[in-house]
Design an enzyme around this catalytic site. Structure first.
Site, PDB file in Angstrom:
ATOM      1  N   ASP A   8      -2.304  43.800  21.765  1.00 31.12           N
ATOM      2  CA  ASP A   8      -3.586  43.242  22.206  1.00 31.12           C
ATOM      3  C   ASP A   8      -3.373  42.687  23.614  1.00 31.12           C
ATOM      4  OD1 ASP A   8      -2.295  40.819  21.880  1.00 31.12           O
ATOM      5  OD2 ASP A   8      -3.719  39.984  20.446  1.00 31.12           O
ATOM      6  N   THR A  67       1.850  36.204  19.123  1.00 31.61           N
ATOM      7  CA  THR A  67       2.907  35.700  18.235  1.00 31.61           C
ATOM      8  C   THR A  67       3.585  36.794  17.408  1.00 31.61           C
ATOM      9  OG1 THR A  67       1.294  35.406  16.473  1.00 31.61           O
ATOM     10  CG2 THR A  67       1.711  33.483  17.904  1.00 31.61           C
ATOM     11  N   HIS A  98      17.092  46.875   4.707  1.00 29.08           N
ATOM     12  CA  HIS A  98      16.813  46.395   3.349  1.00 29.08           C
ATOM     13  C   HIS A  98      15.370  46.621   2.910  1.00 29.08           C
ATOM     14  CE1 HIS A  98      20.417  43.395   2.940  1.00 29.08           C
ATOM     15  NE2 HIS A  98      20.769  44.550   3.496  1.00 29.08           N
ATOM     16  N   HIS A 134      17.957  48.005  -3.092  1.00 29.35           N
ATOM     17  CA  HIS A 134      16.968  48.099  -2.001  1.00 29.35           C
ATOM     18  C   HIS A 134      15.820  49.017  -2.413  1.00 29.35           C
ATOM     19  CE1 HIS A 134      19.764  45.910   0.362  1.00 29.35           C
ATOM     20  NE2 HIS A 134      20.630  46.904   0.496  1.00 29.35           N
TER      21      HIS A 134
END
Ligand code: RB5
Length: 148
Positions: A8, A67, A98, A134
């Protein structure tokens, strides 16, 4: 391998440098925007990127916002997307190994360009450890997704 990249306005400042870095490693990059620093809405670009992955055009994606959080929340609303918001290299590597994450998210307001490129290298350089617990746990994620 094709890598999708999106941002963005709050991630636009480093997107082109991240894109150039990924291309310098030999990957083809599909840029889903945004293409300017004008204010926009991160879910639009998260969805555009997820469609590239879910449609099979791209294998992995990188999303950048202020963020990394909004992008990861939006991306994780798509069935089949496992997006990880990372600000350290260890997590960026382990989320491939993982969690079989297929989208890396980070925030331009959180990490500098140096860390951003290290996160990308750790993520793209790692492979899913496709065995044992996993596999069981990633299948459990899909199960939660299909039930909710
Ligand atoms: C935009 O101001 C900002 O809210 C957005 O880039 C992102 O950080 C949201 O999670």
């Amino acid at each position: 391998m094709k890598i999708a990249i999106g941002c963005d306005h709050a991630g636009f400042g480093i997107k082109n440098a991240v894109k150039a870095h990924v291309e310098s490693k030999g990957y083809e990059v599909v840029d889903v925007g945004t293409y300017s620093a004008d204010s926009c809405h991160y879910p639009v670009y998260a969805s555009a990127l997820c469609e590239k992955i879910l449609g099979g055009e791209c294998e992995l994606g990188i999303l950048i916002c202020g963020t990394g959080i909004g992008m990861s929340m939006a991306a994780n609303k798509h069935k089949g997307i496992r997006a990880a918001c990372c600000s350290d290299v260890f997590s960026a590597r382990l989320t491939r190994e993982h969690n079989d994450a297929n989208v890396l998210c980070f925030g331009e307001r959180v990490v500098g360009i140096g860390t951003a490129l290290d996160l990308v290298d750790a993520f793209l350089g790692a492979e899913y450890l496709n065995n044992g617990n996993h596999v069981t746990r990633v299948a459990m994620l899909s199960d939660i997704e299909s039930k909710n």
